[in-house]
Design a protein around this motif. Structure first.
Motif, PDB file in Angstrom:
ATOM      1  N   LYS A 143       0.748  -1.193  -0.019  1.00  0.00           N
ATOM      2  CA  LYS A 143       0.021  -0.014   0.035  1.00  0.00           C
ATOM      3  C   LYS A 143       0.881   1.186  -0.017  1.00  0.00           C
ATOM      4  O   LYS A 143       0.372   2.385  -0.061  1.00  0.00           O
ATOM      5  N   ARG A 168       4.539   7.542  -1.886  1.00  0.00           N
ATOM      6  CA  ARG A 168       3.292   8.215  -1.658  1.00  0.00           C
ATOM      7  C   ARG A 168       2.382   6.867  -0.653  1.00  0.00           C
ATOM      8  O   ARG A 168       2.383   5.734  -1.086  1.00  0.00           O
ATOM      9  N   TRP A 169       2.338   7.436   0.606  1.00  0.00           N
ATOM     10  CA  TRP A 169       1.483   6.557   1.425  1.00  0.00           C
ATOM     11  C   TRP A 169       0.260   7.382   1.860  1.00  0.00           C
ATOM     12  O   TRP A 169       0.394   8.457   2.429  1.00  0.00           O
ATOM     13  N   ASP A 170      -0.618   6.687   1.563  1.00  0.00           N
ATOM     14  CA  ASP A 170      -2.068   7.268   2.415  1.00  0.00           C
ATOM     15  C   ASP A 170      -2.460   6.605   3.567  1.00  0.00           C
ATOM     16  O   ASP A 170      -2.882   5.602   3.656  1.00  0.00           O
ATOM     17  N   ASP A 171      -1.996   7.296   4.694  1.00  0.00           N
ATOM     18  CA  ASP A 171      -2.020   6.714   5.978  1.00  0.00           C
ATOM     19  C   ASP A 171      -3.602   6.582   6.149  1.00  0.00           C
ATOM     20  O   ASP A 171      -4.538   7.667   6.519  1.00  0.00           O
ATOM     21  N   THR A 176      -6.660  12.799   6.057  1.00  0.00           N
ATOM     22  CA  THR A 176      -6.317  13.480   4.850  1.00  0.00           C
ATOM     23  C   THR A 176      -5.180  12.488   4.475  1.00  0.00           C
ATOM     24  O   THR A 176      -4.523  12.018   5.034  1.00  0.00           O
ATOM     25  N   GLN A 177      -4.912  12.498   3.029  1.00  0.00           N
ATOM     26  CA  GLN A 177      -3.835  11.672   2.420  1.00  0.00           C
ATOM     27  C   GLN A 177      -2.791  12.167   2.751  1.00  0.00           C
ATOM     28  O   GLN A 177      -2.506  13.320   2.748  1.00  0.00           O
ATOM     29  N   SER A 178      -1.696  11.373   2.902  1.00  0.00           N
ATOM     30  CA  SER A 178      -0.198  12.099   3.177  1.00  0.00           C
ATOM     31  C   SER A 178       0.304  12.428   1.699  1.00  0.00           C
ATOM     32  O   SER A 178       0.173  11.734   0.851  1.00  0.00           O
ATOM     33  N   CYS A 181       6.055  11.649   2.914  1.00  0.00           N
ATOM     34  CA  CYS A 181       6.393  10.657   3.907  1.00  0.00           C
ATOM     35  C   CYS A 181       7.565  11.065   4.938  1.00  0.00           C
ATOM     36  O   CYS A 181       8.157  10.336   5.488  1.00  0.00           O
TER      37      CYS A 181
END
Length: 403
Positions: A143, A168-171, A176-178, A181
């Motif tokens: 992910k 790109r990491w969407d925590d 909100t999306q990161s 990082c």
């Protein structure tokens, strides 16, 4: 073991020690290692191997990487806490005639544990651990995506020097999306588990270079990862056999931490340069990176921190930008300005004399590799069983061919 005392301080020391010893025994059992073969001495874990047949250094490095992955892939569960551990594997030859010297092992442990670095307080360690365990769990589940941002020449913005590989990491735990990082990378550095991240990204980048033979990529490396170890030796073996691939790889040394062992770092970087890789020093002008390290390794690329460009928007900052560019010209082949967000940033950088630029004004990061028809790619965890098995098969075959 790295940071064992800090982890015991941040969590319940007795519970952590019990959980850690239990995890070691359970995770090494599939390799035929019994609990009686394991001896824990402070920061040192001795694993006794009898009738071991690993004739070459390559065989030993593969085994060490497999043991490290087995011990570190999953966090150690300590009550409701999940704790990442990090080990630095080393091969110690011993026999009845030449027993293990415990004082030498303790000295080795003190060196690899970064013992002279000031550890963060317990609460900071717990916050960092919560963030890092989420990140590595998502990386394991594919992910965490690779994204690509071009570095282009100022004289011809259609000509790309290379693409920097970013993450790109969407925590999922954040609303909100990161976008960056940086916070998790800094947490990982404070926990001293950078090698897992750097090795994972670097191996993933090597796979992209193998798939796309006309692409040039750059990969970020923490200064804390610049120490000789099994994973570096395995990677060096691959790059030595693939000079065309090595020539398209640039290693960007980041500024968020200081180099722990400068002599070891310089030796490793010179080895990689000898294989054809390019070296870049990132974020010059801020953080820990100075021109001192650059003067010793003579990198092909120096990247100026974006703050220098942004400060140059005010007349008071122009002199600093020009000074750093002038100093960098005498050290590296290319001087790059980062953080180009406006037409003014671009013009200021051109006037200062940089060779190339990077930033959202030029092109934002893109999750699609720079090749027509390419699909998005994820970072492959270097500790995952799949990665380890593929590596074992690849290097075992190469080793057999060489024999």
């Amino acid at each position: 073991m790295r940071r064992l005392a800090t982890l015991a301080q941040a969590y319940d020391a007795r519970l952590f020690q019990q959980a850690f010893l239990s995890a070691i025994s359970a995770r090494l059992r599939p390799y035929g290692i019994a609990r009686s073969d394991i001896l824990v001495l402070d920061q040192v874990v001795l694993i006794g191997l009898t009738n071991c047949r690993l004739p070459s250094q390559l065989d030993k490095d593969l085994f060490l990487e497999r043991v490290k992955a087995a011990l570190c892939y999953e966090p150690v569960r300590c009550g409701s806490d999940r704790i990442l551990v990090n080990v630095v594997p080393a091969w110690v030859e011993a026999s009845g005639d030449r027993p293990v010297c415990l004082s030498q092992l303790q000295s080795l442990a003190s060196t690899i544990a970064f013992s002279e670095l000031e550890p963060p307080v317990g609460e900071q360690t717990r916050r960092d651990m919560a963030l890092a365990t989420r990140f590595f769990a998502d990386m394991r589940d594919e992910k965490v995506a690779l994204s690509f941002q071009p570095v282009v020449f100022v004289q011809d913005r259609g000509q790309v020097l290379y693409y920097e590989v970013l993450l790109r990491w969407d925590d999922a735990q954040n609303s909100t999306q990161s976008v960056s990082c940086a916070p998790v990378v800094q947490a990982i550095e404070r926990l001293h588990v950078t090698e897992r991240l750097d090795a994972s990204v670097l191996w993933s980048v090597v796979q992209v270079l193998e798939c796309y033979p006309d692409v040039h990529l750059a990969c970020n490396i923490s200064p804390l990862s610049l120490q000789q170890g099994p994973w570096w030796r395995l990677l060096i073996a691959v790059l030595r056999d693939a000079p065309q691939l090595a020539s398209r790889l640039t290693l960007e040394i980041t500024e968020t931490a200081s180099v722990f062992d400068q002599e070891a770092a310089i030796s490793l970087l010179r080895t990689l340069r000898g294989l054809g890789c390019k070296v870049a020093i990132d974020d010059i002008g801020t953080g820990f990176n100075t021109l001192d390290l650059a003067r010793q390794i003579r990198p092909q690329v120096l990247k100026l921190d974006k703050s220098l460009v942004h400060q140059a928007r005010d007349r008071d900052g122009l002199a600093a930008l020009h000074s750093w560019v002038h100093a960098s010209h005498g050290i590296s082949q290319y001087v790059i300005a980062e953080g180009i967000e406006t037409a003014l940033d671009f013009q200021l950088s051109v006037d200062a004399g940089v060779h190339a630029v990077q930033g959202y004004y030029i092109d934002p990061p893109c999750v699609l590799p720079p090749r027509e028809g390419a699909e998005p790619l994820c970072v492959r965890d270097s500790f995952s069983p799949t990665h380890i098995n593929v590596a074992l098969n690849t290097y075992s075959l190469k080793d057999q061919e060489q024999r």
